[in-house]
Design a protein around this motif. Sequence first.
Motif, PDB file in Angstrom:
ATOM      1  N   TYR A 179       0.831  -1.200   0.000  1.00 49.05           N
ATOM      2  CA  TYR A 179       0.000   0.000   0.000  1.00 49.05           C
ATOM      3  C   TYR A 179       0.868   1.254   0.000  1.00 49.05           C
ATOM      4  N   LEU A 213       2.165   2.087  -3.361  1.00 49.29           N
ATOM      5  CA  LEU A 213       1.131   2.595  -4.265  1.00 49.29           C
ATOM      6  C   LEU A 213       0.649   3.969  -3.809  1.00 49.29           C
ATOM      7  N   ASN A 252       0.883  12.779   4.250  1.00 50.33           N
ATOM      8  CA  ASN A 252       0.873  11.994   3.019  1.00 50.33           C
ATOM      9  C   ASN A 252       0.092  10.705   3.175  1.00 50.33           C
ATOM     10  N   GLY A 253      -0.400  10.471   4.374  1.00 50.67           N
ATOM     11  CA  GLY A 253      -1.209   9.269   4.578  1.00 50.67           C
ATOM     12  C   GLY A 253      -0.396   8.023   4.846  1.00 50.67           C
ATOM     13  N   TRP A 267       0.550   2.990   8.493  1.00 50.74           N
ATOM     14  CA  TRP A 267       1.117   1.731   8.034  1.00 50.74           C
ATOM     15  C   TRP A 267       2.614   1.637   8.288  1.00 50.74           C
ATOM     16  N   VAL A 301      -3.226 -18.412  14.642  1.00 59.04           N
ATOM     17  CA  VAL A 301      -2.660 -17.456  13.685  1.00 59.04           C
ATOM     18  C   VAL A 301      -3.758 -16.938  12.773  1.00 59.04           C
ATOM     19  N   PHE A 330      -5.957 -14.580  14.480  1.00 60.70           N
ATOM     20  CA  PHE A 330      -5.319 -13.292  14.614  1.00 60.70           C
ATOM     21  C   PHE A 330      -5.340 -12.556  13.275  1.00 60.70           C
ATOM     22  N   PHE A 349      -7.379  -8.832  11.347  1.00 64.38           N
ATOM     23  CA  PHE A 349      -6.356  -7.948  10.817  1.00 64.38           C
ATOM     24  C   PHE A 349      -6.597  -7.671   9.341  1.00 64.38           C
ATOM     25  N   LEU A 370      -7.819  -4.385   7.425  1.00 66.04           N
ATOM     26  CA  LEU A 370      -7.060  -3.880   6.281  1.00 66.04           C
ATOM     27  C   LEU A 370      -7.993  -3.510   5.147  1.00 66.04           C
ATOM     28  N   ASP A 408      -7.677   6.718   1.645  1.00 63.36           N
ATOM     29  CA  ASP A 408      -6.407   6.015   1.576  1.00 63.36           C
ATOM     30  C   ASP A 408      -5.820   6.012   0.185  1.00 63.36           C
ATOM     31  N   TYR A 409      -6.674   5.981  -0.819  1.00 70.15           N
ATOM     32  CA  TYR A 409      -6.069   5.924  -2.143  1.00 70.15           C
ATOM     33  C   TYR A 409      -6.077   7.259  -2.862  1.00 70.15           C
ATOM     34  N   VAL A 467      -4.495   9.879  -1.345  1.00 64.59           N
ATOM     35  CA  VAL A 467      -3.514  10.686  -0.623  1.00 64.59           C
ATOM     36  C   VAL A 467      -2.666  11.461  -1.614  1.00 64.59           C
ATOM     37  N   LEU A 503      -2.914   5.577  -7.262  1.00 67.20           N
ATOM     38  CA  LEU A 503      -4.217   4.977  -7.538  1.00 67.20           C
ATOM     39  C   LEU A 503      -5.274   6.042  -7.775  1.00 67.20           C
TER      40      LEU A 503
END
Lengths: 682, 450, 222
Positions: free
Chosen positions: A490, A493, A507-508, A512, B31, B34, B38, B42, B50-51, B53, B58
Amino acid sequence: MSHDTHHAPVASKLDLAPERSDLGFIRPDRTTGWVDWLTTVDHKKIGILYGAFAMLFFLIGGVEALAIRTQLIRPDNDFVTARMYNQLFTMHGTTMIFLGVMPLSAAFFNFLVPLQIGARDVAFPRLNAFSLWTFVFGAFVLNASWLFEFGHLAGWFNSFDWYKALVYTDFAPANGWFSYAPLSGTFGQADATLQAPRFTGVGTDFWIIGLQVLGIASLAASFNFICTIINLRAKGMTMMRLPVFTWMTLVTSFLIILAFPAITVALIELMFDRQFGANFFNPSAGGQPVLWQHLFWIFGHPEVYILVLPAMGIVSEILPTFSGKSLFGYPIIVFSGAVIGFLGFAVWSHHMFTTGLGPVPTAAFALLTMAIAVPTGVKIFNWIGTLWGGRIRFTPPMVLALGFIWMFMCGGFSGVMHSSAPADSQQQDSYFVIAHFHYVLLGGVLLGLMAGLYFWFPKIFGRMPNAPLAYLASGLVILGFNMAFGPMHYLGLAGMARRTHTYHAGNGWETWNYVATIGAYILGAGVFLAFMNLVWTAFKGKKCSSDPWDGRTLEWSLPSPVPEYNFAQSPIISGRDAFFEDKHGSRRIGYENDGGNAGVHMPSQSWMPLVAGAGFLFIGLGMPMMSMRIPHAGWFVITGLAVLFVGIWLWALEGPGGYMLKTPAAPSTSDQPAPAAATSAH
Amino acid sequence: MSKGGLQMTSFLQSYTRPNTTMMFSRFFSRVGLFAAPFLALLIAGCSKADYTVRKSTLDPKGPVAQVQYDVFMDTVWLVLVLFVLVGGMLVYAVIRFRSRPGDDDKSPIIEEGHGNPLVEIGLITASIGSLVFIAVPTLSAIWYTDDVPAESVPTSKLSAWYPRLEAGKEVYAKAVEEQVLEIDVIGKQWWFRFEYPQLGLTNDAKHSVPNEMVIPRGKAVRINLRSEDVIHSFWIPKIAGKVDLMPGRKNHMWIQGNELGHYYGQCAEFCGDSHAYMMFRCEVVEPEEFAKWVQHQKSEADPVAAETKAEKGKALFGAKTCAMCHNISGHFGAGAFGPDLTHVASRKSLAGSWMDNRDPVAQLAAEKKGTGNTEASAPVDRATLKANLIKWIGSSGVSTGADGKPTKDVKPGNRMHYYKMFNVVSLKETHQTFSADELDCLAEYLLTLK
Amino acid sequence: MSQAADAHVAPTSTGIDHKKLIMWLFLASDCMFFGTLISTHLLYRKLYPTGFTDAQGHQHFIQNLFNLELTSFSTFILLMSSFLMALAVSAMHKAEIKSFRRNVLGVIFFGLIFLGCQVYEFTHFYHQGLTIQNSVLGSTFYVLTGTHGTHVAIGVLWLVLLYFYSFTGKLGGHMGALDVEVAGLYWHFVDIVWIIIFTLVYLVEYLGPSGIWGSGLPALTQ
């Protein structure tokens, strides 16, 4: 003429009378303790030494990685300076590749290949030792740069004239593991001292000479292994009956001898630019920096296959053992390994998609890179085919091997994404690339090598690593690794560039990066635990039988730990998975009428490989010292060359020596050829 | 069974005994347990924010980035299909064929390991076929992104959108009116210089543009890339994938911004100590705006009012030899090596675009308006810019602050402070020290250079 | 001694001696090594076909720099040395030590002549203005031919050591012949590499009216 190496056979080397070499020195055959380890030519001991050093450097490289991740845990961090960060990622990459993975693979080559082919040692035992010590000294030279760096930071050199005259004070290399010119090279005109201005300090010189020495070690070892595999196979061990691990060793060794010359030349040209004012990569004089990239990657791409093929070989041994089935499509797996090796030379410019090659070369390399996914995919299909219809036992090596398939597959997928040049122009030099190669190298190669360590440890030391601890460590490694490197897809990208020591908030990338750092610590803990388990086991682990896993290949037929002579009598083979067939099938392993009281010929130990290798220590330290203009540093280099030459000369003159060692008689009848099974066409 | 078979059976049994299999399944499920939330986090966490930024690949805002994104998505789909198929087979095999209690009593599986040639050939053919799926768009995109496409030229050529004459004077020569706009990108450690040779914005003419380029919306622009020292790379993720700046070689690419806004770029090839700080900006404006901007770039700096701090600052600019490297049209014309400072006060970023001259709160607000509009920009904030100027000029590892300690580098190794390394000019070390008042005056002077 | 040494030489899977096989492998690797150096040189020749321009702005044409007669002579000498090497190997196989020594001495002598010609050539070029520092051509030329010269020097050293070793009486039998044969392989390789370098570096400059690079230079008239 004292070539009297043919003593009466002895039961143990300690029973030998002192024997002089052709030079008149007493051969160190009867030694024990650390002298024994320093002069050993036994492939098994050399393998253990490679493995021990590799694990040490893995941990050092891991500390460097944790420092990197700590710096990146939050934006605008100043845990380390920009310079230190750049040195950390350079040394991390170089250490992991050349001092971690390659020597650990070499450890396996050394220990296993003679056993798997039914031989008593490699073709050139002293050359084998030479490779080891040259590696050790090369590793020291590379890491000596850190010592100089810490000295500089601590101010130890402040009173020296040569230090005050330095323009650049980076002592550890800081250009990344591929050290692109002209950043690593020169520009402008050479002055009267034949030095042209440059962008970096002596760190680059440490990197250059360190890699040259390590290259020599790898080349020597590879020549030895090819010769061994081709020439020392037991009777009946045809090429298509070789265990896949040995095949992958062969392909890897060919890759090394054909790919390393490219980087040797590149390093020589760069060294000439820096030391003697040459213009190979000097743009002011018409040199072409892109040439460095071409030469480096002509080496560099086969190098990544050098890194992964041994691990693939290991996995190809572990999967059949714990599925209880032979490897699915053995000929295709061998062939695909060879094809990967061959095609590996054809794809190098996919690392250079953004350098402006032009549409035609870009298209060609994109297509070739896609093509190389095919033999790799074939291997994965065949591994699944091996599991299919089997009876899978989830031992620690098997868990790690299955992890390898899974992680390597993911890494291969991001590789396929990179193969498309237009998509790659966004991904190149971003964290996406870091995610890709760590998935194949860590999730792939490291898991495969760890699987190999847990698998063969009982054979090497006769002790079984603690299983619950192994599972825990493996779980931590897999969990930590995915936490650390999954988010990097991520981040790449999302535009985070690689090799940047810090980033702004906004920058986000903050969340992460934080998660990745935590994951890295978990991964570090897991690796540390896995290694500690092994180290502890070597000394205090629970003893186990010689064949705890119901193994398939010849090494499992020997006692654990393996005696110096390997096979009491040389085996006679009539099919693949000969030992498994011998136990459960109708084909028996035959044995030649050698050994026993007549003894087998053992090579003599020697100091010369160590002495010759030590020459590289002086050369390796001398060259950067010359670059720093430390007075009389040139004498260091000359001394090194002299030591190297004298070491080799004495090595040639001392003669191979050797002695006869008695072995126990074989349990089964000797020199009866195995009954030819009707089905074995190979 | 021969050789050690009995010996090993009991050991093996420990791996097929129920409690060990269960132990493993427990471990595995833990595992998995867990991992599952997660993974869910995600996936759920991937919101639009998130995409989109600032430097997201993207969120393409131009045809080049769009084509590269489309090809990328092709690979994503291919990989997803393969993942489900192959990964699924792996998971299935591992679960279905795990050993069960009682397996040890069965006879071992002996077979020749030929594999199944039909299956092999089938899989190889399928692999090659699926690669063709991405090969075709890849090839097409390679040629499309290489240079300005022929179909873009009619609308993008200068004569189509940029009046050649302004107030009787030629903005660009008749000879180039059929060309698309060309920008020369020159990479240096650690900043970018932009030149518009067709429009007379060159370093020779003392009108070069440091670090913040401007392009007209919806017009294809050709970029020529070269480096004066080491390899750099030109990357504005939302506009186009990167191409390297290679010393000794001329590379080219083309870009087009289809949406107005302020875009973030980065050098994407390791170029030394301050690589992380080497950034740049790209502003996409309407063609009319662009024309105005070009004119502004050619204008000289206004005279400085007398008896002000700014006047003192101007004197300092000369006395401290800043003028030897930095050009300020109308005031100081000798500099050609460093960034042109004639319009430094109108710039939204400083020091290789590492420092931002906009008020952070205002900028955040601007970006939040209208979900994830990272191209929005607050105006330059005087106070922030002044603080940045003072920090940049006054801070370096070789200069001392008010407390007598060496100040921290904003950009380690940068040529403004570390000129000695690069044999630029023989400047005296003392020029590196500034008192707080000197910095204030200098900043006030630079703030007049809009 | 030789009998005892031969007695425990185990047969190899291929029937080829280890030493011979490993020398072939080394030569394969050395091929790639020289191939890379030669490629670098050819690349830069293509980029800068005429020769080079020095710091004073004088253009140097490579055709005027090279002395084809001298280089042809040294090439011939090296070829002859290979012939003598073959005779030396053959002598060793027949256990004719004196003949071996004579031929090896000849190889050494011719090798030294070759090296001497190289040194002369390098000095001559240096005085004519071609240095490692002042041009890309100088860098690639000197490093390529210098590397080859180093290989020749190592070979000469090896043969000198073999020559003296032959006086100890330990060089003989199967192993002795093998050692000499392996040295011979190395020597022939070095010779073949020189043929390739001679062709690609020297000869191609003279093909056609203005060399293969079509640099537009006038034909070489002397």
